[in-house]
Scaffold this active site. Structure first.
Site, PDB file in Angstrom:
ATOM      1  N   ASP A 193       0.862  -1.179   0.000  1.00 44.83           N
ATOM      2  CA  ASP A 193       0.000   0.000   0.000  1.00 44.83           C
ATOM      3  C   ASP A 193       0.897   1.226   0.000  1.00 44.83           C
ATOM      4  O   ASP A 193       1.623   1.472   0.972  1.00 44.83           O
ATOM      5  CB  ASP A 193      -0.920   0.007   1.228  1.00 44.83           C
ATOM      6  CG  ASP A 193      -1.866   1.193   1.230  1.00 44.83           C
ATOM      7  OD1 ASP A 193      -2.958   1.064   0.667  1.00 44.83           O
ATOM      8  OD2 ASP A 193      -1.495   2.245   1.789  1.00 44.83           O
ATOM      9  N   GLU A 277      -1.604  -1.846  -5.777  1.00 43.99           N
ATOM     10  CA  GLU A 277      -2.820  -1.125  -6.140  1.00 43.99           C
ATOM     11  C   GLU A 277      -2.776  -0.707  -7.606  1.00 43.99           C
ATOM     12  O   GLU A 277      -1.720  -0.361  -8.136  1.00 43.99           O
ATOM     13  CB  GLU A 277      -2.967   0.122  -5.269  1.00 43.99           C
ATOM     14  CG  GLU A 277      -3.046  -0.146  -3.783  1.00 43.99           C
ATOM     15  CD  GLU A 277      -2.916   1.129  -2.982  1.00 43.99           C
ATOM     16  OE1 GLU A 277      -3.950   1.659  -2.551  1.00 43.99           O
ATOM     17  OE2 GLU A 277      -1.776   1.597  -2.794  1.00 43.99           O
ATOM     18  N   ASP A 357      -2.342   2.251   6.809  1.00 44.94           N
ATOM     19  CA  ASP A 357      -1.678   1.739   5.614  1.00 44.94           C
ATOM     20  C   ASP A 357      -1.378   0.244   5.733  1.00 44.94           C
ATOM     21  O   ASP A 357      -1.450  -0.491   4.741  1.00 44.94           O
ATOM     22  CB  ASP A 357      -0.383   2.515   5.358  1.00 44.94           C
ATOM     23  CG  ASP A 357      -0.643   3.974   5.016  1.00 44.94           C
ATOM     24  OD1 ASP A 357      -1.747   4.274   4.531  1.00 44.94           O
ATOM     25  OD2 ASP A 357       0.254   4.808   5.245  1.00 44.94           O
TER      26      ASP A 357
END
Length: 387
Positions: A193, A277, A357
């Protein structure tokens, strides 16, 4: 076997540098002339010229313009090819419904590279017995000293000679049939992340600190720009100070690139499955409050390096939808709204208290595992300009 590019710094003599600069100016002039010819042909006759048509006109142009005859023919052919690729991109964007961006003329100050397309004909290389020394041989120019900080691998195909804003010269050599470097097998899995407070949080609890290279150089850049702006335009002093400003940008770029290379290499060496991501960074930069910090983090560059290294090592990289990954509990899947200012995730259902996170990285890994089990995941990050 994948292709690989090797970049080396070259040191042309003053005479060679003058010739290279002249070639760049003539290449820029040829680019603009080819672009104008395509515009006129469509405006006057409604015809679209092709690369083969314009390339066939180069011999006649070299007869009319003797100075063009001094430039290697393959360099001029590549200039026409660049115009052709610019129009291909323009029509592709039109058909895709994107903002077209019609091809524009190039300034000679920004046209800074030439391509030599054929090894053994337009360029060749010689490695010296002495450590880190080599010679680049260019057609119609001769031998140029080169620092070979690492040996060349595979079969050389093309060479791009480039001038940086700080007046340094580099050559990028694309090689085919490069044997991948062996990497130990790993069954470890990780979700990543990315963020601004920390550059990246891994699902195993590891964090990568955000170096903020541009923020570190911001004062030096402002000082150099203020000093430059006080000098008269087009003066020698202004040109000298322009180089100083460019040097600050170059230093920031090199440090950021080195950081992305090092961190992506460590991750690829350690983990067999990597989940990231699928971010559209170009849309995120539209936020005026976070644009500078997002650009400074350079997530796109990190993902690009991660992709290339994973492909070479045979690792599996999966992109997942980043929606709600930070707002969903990684333990019980409860979802709650959280502003960016809240950095700790506290689940009211199961009582989980975890860094925001870190929680997101665990959800990213879970989503990648689910996608892999359902057969919806690719083995690598697909090439896309929105990363």
């Amino acid at each position: 076997m994948p292709n690989k590019t090797f970049q080396y710094r070259i040191y042309p003599t003053k005479k060679q540098e003058t010739i290279l600069i002249t070639w760049l100016k003539l290449s820029c002039e040829t680019y603009n002339a080819a672009l104008q010819e395509r515009r006129d042909a469509y405006t006057m006759a409604g015809k679209s010229l092709s690369y083969s048509h314009q390339s066939a006109e180069l011999p006649e142009c070299r007869e009319v313009r003797p100075d063009l005859a001094k430039v290697p023919s393959q360099v001029l052919q590549d200039v026409v090819k660049r115009v052709d690729l610019a129009f291909d991109g323009f029509f592709r964007r039109c058909f895709a419904g994107e903002k077209p961006g019609y091809p524009r003329y190039k300034s000679h100050l920004r046209y800074d590279s030439m391509t030599f397309k054929q090894y053994g004909n337009s360029f060749s290389l010689e490695a010296h017995p002495r450590k880190n020394r080599g010679t680049l041989i260019l057609a119609k120019l001769g031998q140029i000293k080169m620092v070979m900080h690492r040996p060349l691998q595979g079969i050389p195909k093309t060479a791009i000679v480039k001038r940086t804003p700080t007046k340094k010269w580099f050559v990028s050599i694309c090689c085919e049939e490069v044997l991948p470097e062996p990497v130990p097998e790993s069954n470890k899995e990780v979700g990543i992340d990315v963020g601004l407070k920390t550059f990246a949080s891994l699902s195993d609890g590891t964090t990568l600190q955000n170096p903020r290279f541009f923020r570190q150089e911001e004062k030096n850049l402002a000082k150099a720009q203020r000093k430059r702006d006080k000098t008269p335009k087009k003066s020698k002093e202004r040109k000298r100070l322009n180089k100083r400003v460019a040097r600050v940008h170059e230093r920031t770029k090199n440090r950021r690139k080195n950081f992305a290379h090092q961190q992506s290499r460590k991750i690829v060496n350690e983990y067999g499955l990597i989940a990231v991501e699928s971010l559209v960074v170009r849309n995120m930069i539209k936020n005026p409050k976070l644009a500078k910090s997002i650009a400074d983090a350079a997530w796109s560059q990190f993902f690009e390096f991660l992709q290339s290294k994973a492909e070479e090592a045979g690792r599996e990289v999966i992109r997942v939808n980043p929606a709600y990954t930070s707002q969903t509990c990684s333990c019980c899947r409860h979802r709650q709204e959280m502003p960016l200012s809240v950095r700790i995730y506290e689940c009211p259902v199961c009582g989980l208290v975890i860094d925001r996170d870190h929680n997101g990285s665990k959800n990213i890994l879970d989503a990648a595992r689910t996608a892999k089990a359902c057969g919806r995941a690719g083995c690598v990050i697909p090439e896309a300009p929105d990363l």
